[in-house]
Design an enzyme around this catalytic site. Structure first.
Site, PDB file in Angstrom:
ATOM      1  N   LYS A 151      14.329 -21.311  46.726  1.00  0.00           N
ATOM      2  CA  LYS A 151      13.994 -21.456  45.310  1.00  0.00           C
ATOM      3  C   LYS A 151      14.040 -22.907  44.840  1.00  0.00           C
ATOM      4  CE  LYS A 151      18.614 -20.393  43.445  1.00  0.00           C
ATOM      5  NZ  LYS A 151      18.888 -21.672  42.787  1.00  0.00           N
ATOM      6  N   ASP A 152      14.675 -23.798  45.624  1.00  0.00           N
ATOM      7  CA  ASP A 152      14.717 -25.217  45.273  1.00  0.00           C
ATOM      8  C   ASP A 152      13.494 -25.980  45.771  1.00  0.00           C
ATOM      9  OD1 ASP A 152      17.196 -24.958  44.041  1.00  0.00           O
ATOM     10  OD2 ASP A 152      18.317 -25.478  45.850  1.00  0.00           O
TER      11      ASP A 152
ATOM     12  N   ARG B  82      13.950 -20.753  33.381  1.00  0.00           N
ATOM     13  CA  ARG B  82      13.431 -19.410  33.661  1.00  0.00           C
ATOM     14  C   ARG B  82      14.401 -18.339  33.161  1.00  0.00           C
ATOM     15  NH1 ARG B  82      15.005 -15.846  37.369  1.00  0.00           N
ATOM     16  NH2 ARG B  82      16.357 -17.409  38.342  1.00  0.00           N
ATOM     17  N   ARG B  83      15.675 -18.516  33.476  1.00  0.00           N
ATOM     18  CA  ARG B  83      16.665 -17.527  33.044  1.00  0.00           C
ATOM     19  C   ARG B  83      16.832 -17.547  31.526  1.00  0.00           C
ATOM     20  NH1 ARG B  83      20.316 -19.640  37.813  1.00  0.00           N
ATOM     21  NH2 ARG B  83      19.647 -18.253  39.498  1.00  0.00           N
TER      22      ARG B  83
ATOM     23  N   ARG C  70      25.604 -26.939  34.458  1.00  0.00           N
ATOM     24  CA  ARG C  70      25.341 -27.641  35.711  1.00  0.00           C
ATOM     25  C   ARG C  70      26.548 -27.539  36.631  1.00  0.00           C
ATOM     26  NH1 ARG C  70      21.947 -31.673  36.308  1.00  0.00           N
ATOM     27  NH2 ARG C  70      22.359 -31.140  38.482  1.00  0.00           N
TER      28      ARG C  70
ATOM     29  N   CYS D 109      10.608 -26.338  40.234  1.00  0.00           N
ATOM     30  CA  CYS D 109      11.625 -25.291  40.094  1.00  0.00           C
ATOM     31  C   CYS D 109      12.221 -25.282  38.689  1.00  0.00           C
ATOM     32  CB  CYS D 109      12.730 -25.454  41.148  1.00  0.00           C
ATOM     33  SG  CYS D 109      13.659 -26.976  41.015  1.00  0.00           S
TER      34      CYS D 109
END
Length: 312
Positions: free
Chosen positions: A83-84, A131-132, A149, A242
Site C-alpha cells: 500500500k506504500d 482515504r480513511r 503519525r 498513497c
C-alpha cells in the site's frame, strides 16, 4: 564454498522489520546456501513525523530512499508494504514477487472498546490516511479527524496520550504484531474500502537481475499478484499516490475477478464508487476500465481539487 549473502532493504519500524524478517526466513528455508542480511534505511516518511502525510508531498514517501539503494546496488532486494508503493515503479526496478496477501481490511481500535456506530457525537478519530478520514466522514460527518503519525506502537500510545476516542489502522499490521486483542471492530468494506494493495507485501528487485528473481520466485502468489496488479492498474490510471482518498479492493471467485474502486472528497461529501467484474486474466484491464468509469463520473475533478489544495 562460502555462503552467498543477500542484502534486504527495509524500513526500521517493528512492523517493517517483521515483514523483512518473514521474507528473510522464507528465503533461507528454500535456499540453504544463502545468508540473508537486513539493511535498515530511513525514508522521508520516517524522518518527517510532525506534519500530516498529505502535506509532506510527493509520492513514495516510504520507499524512495530504499529504491535508490536498490538502484545503487547497496541492497539486493527491498521489502515494502504494497500500500506504500506509488502507482509507477522507477525505471530499472520491478515488482519481483507478491507473497500471499494478509487481511486487507482496516480495523477500529477504540479507547472504550465501542464500535463505530456507538462512538459519541463529535468523537475524535486518529488516522494518518486521507482515504480513511474521508470514508469515516462520509459515514459520520460529526467525527473530528485528527492527524496521526508514527509507527504502529506510537499510534496505539497516542490513542490515550492525545485524548482520542478511536484510531483506524490496517488490520494486517495489527495482526502481524500479535495485537489482535486490541481490535474493537474489523471495518466492513461497505464502510471502509481498503487502500490499493493493503495487506500485501511487495518484494522489489532490479528488473535485470535474474539471480535475485530466481531466489524470490517461490514467494510469489499468483492469485495475490493478479488481484493486486488489477488494483494498481486502477491507481495508475488515476495517477494517484498513497496520500489521496483513493481505495480499491479486488477478489477472485467463481465469477472471475471483481474489483471495487472509490474516489472520495477529503470531507466525505462526494463519494464515487463502482464495481467491475471480468475474467481474472484481464484484471489490469478491469482496473483501468473501472478508473475510467469513475473519471467519467467526476473523479478527476475531486483529485484535481485535492492536488491544488496540497500545493497551496
Amino acid at each position: 564454498m562460502a555462503a552467498q549473502t543477500i542484502v534486504v532493504g527495509t524500513r526500521g519500524s517493528q512492523l517493517a522489520l517483521w515483514q523483512a524478517n518473514w521474507v528473510k526466513g522464507a528465503i533461507e528455508r528454500s535456499h540453504r546456501d544463502l545468508t540473508v542480511e537486513l539493511s535498515i534505511i530511513k525514508t522521508k516518511g520516517d524522518k518527517i513525523l510532525d506534519v500530516p502525510l498529505a502535506k509532506v508531498g510527493g509520492k513514495g514517501l516510504f520507499v524512495k530512499e530504499i529504491e535508490e539503494a536498490l538502484l545503487d546496488r547497496r541492497i539486493d532486494l527491498a521489502v515494502h508494504s504494497m500500500k506504500d508503493m506509488p502507482a509507477e515503479i522507477p525505471a530499472g526496478l520491478c515488482i519481483g514477487a507478491i507473497p500471499k496477501r494478509g487481511e486487507p481490511r482496516d480495523v477500529l481500535i477504540s479507547r472504550e472498546n465501542l464500535p463505530l456506530d456507538q462512538l459519541k457525537h463529535g468523537a475524535r478519530i486518529g488516522t494518518s490516511s486521507l482515504r480513511r478520514g474521508a470514508q469515516l466522514l462520509h459515514v459520520r460527518p460529526d467525527f473530528v479527524i485528527v492527524p496521526l503519525r508514527g509507527n504502529l506502537e506510537t499510534r496505539l500510545k497516542k490513542l490515550h496520550t492525545e485524548s482520542l476516542d478511536a484510531i483506524v489502522l490496517a488490520a494486517a499490521g495489527v495482526l502481524r504484531m500479535g495485537l489482535s486483542e486490541r481490535i474493537t471492530q474489523v471495518l466492513d468494506e461497505t464502510v471502509m474500502l481498503p487502500a490499493v494493495g493493503q495487506g500485501a507485501l511487495c518484494i522489489e528487485i532490479r528488473d535485470q537481475d535474474p539471480r535475485i528473481a530466481a531466489v524470490i520466485g517461490s514467494l510469489d502468489d499468483p492469485t495475490t499478484r493478479t488481484v493486486v496488479l488489477g488494483e494498481r492498474a486502477f491507481l495508475n490510471r488515476l495517477e494517484g499516490g498513497c496520500q489521496v482518498p483513493i481505495a480499491a479492493h479486488g477478489h477472485i471467485d467463481d465469477h472471475g475477478y471483481t474489483l471495487a474502486g472509490l474516489v472520495c472528497d477529503v470531507d466525505g461529501t462526494h463519494r464515487l464508487e463502482q464495481v467491475r467484474t471480468g475474467p481474472e486474466s484481464r484484471s489490469e484491464r478491469i482496473g483501468v476500465e473501472l478508473a475510467e468509469a469513475l473519471l467519467a463520473e467526476g473523479a478527476g475533478d475531486i483529485l484535481e481539487r485535492l492536488n491544488t489544495d496540497a500545493h497551496n
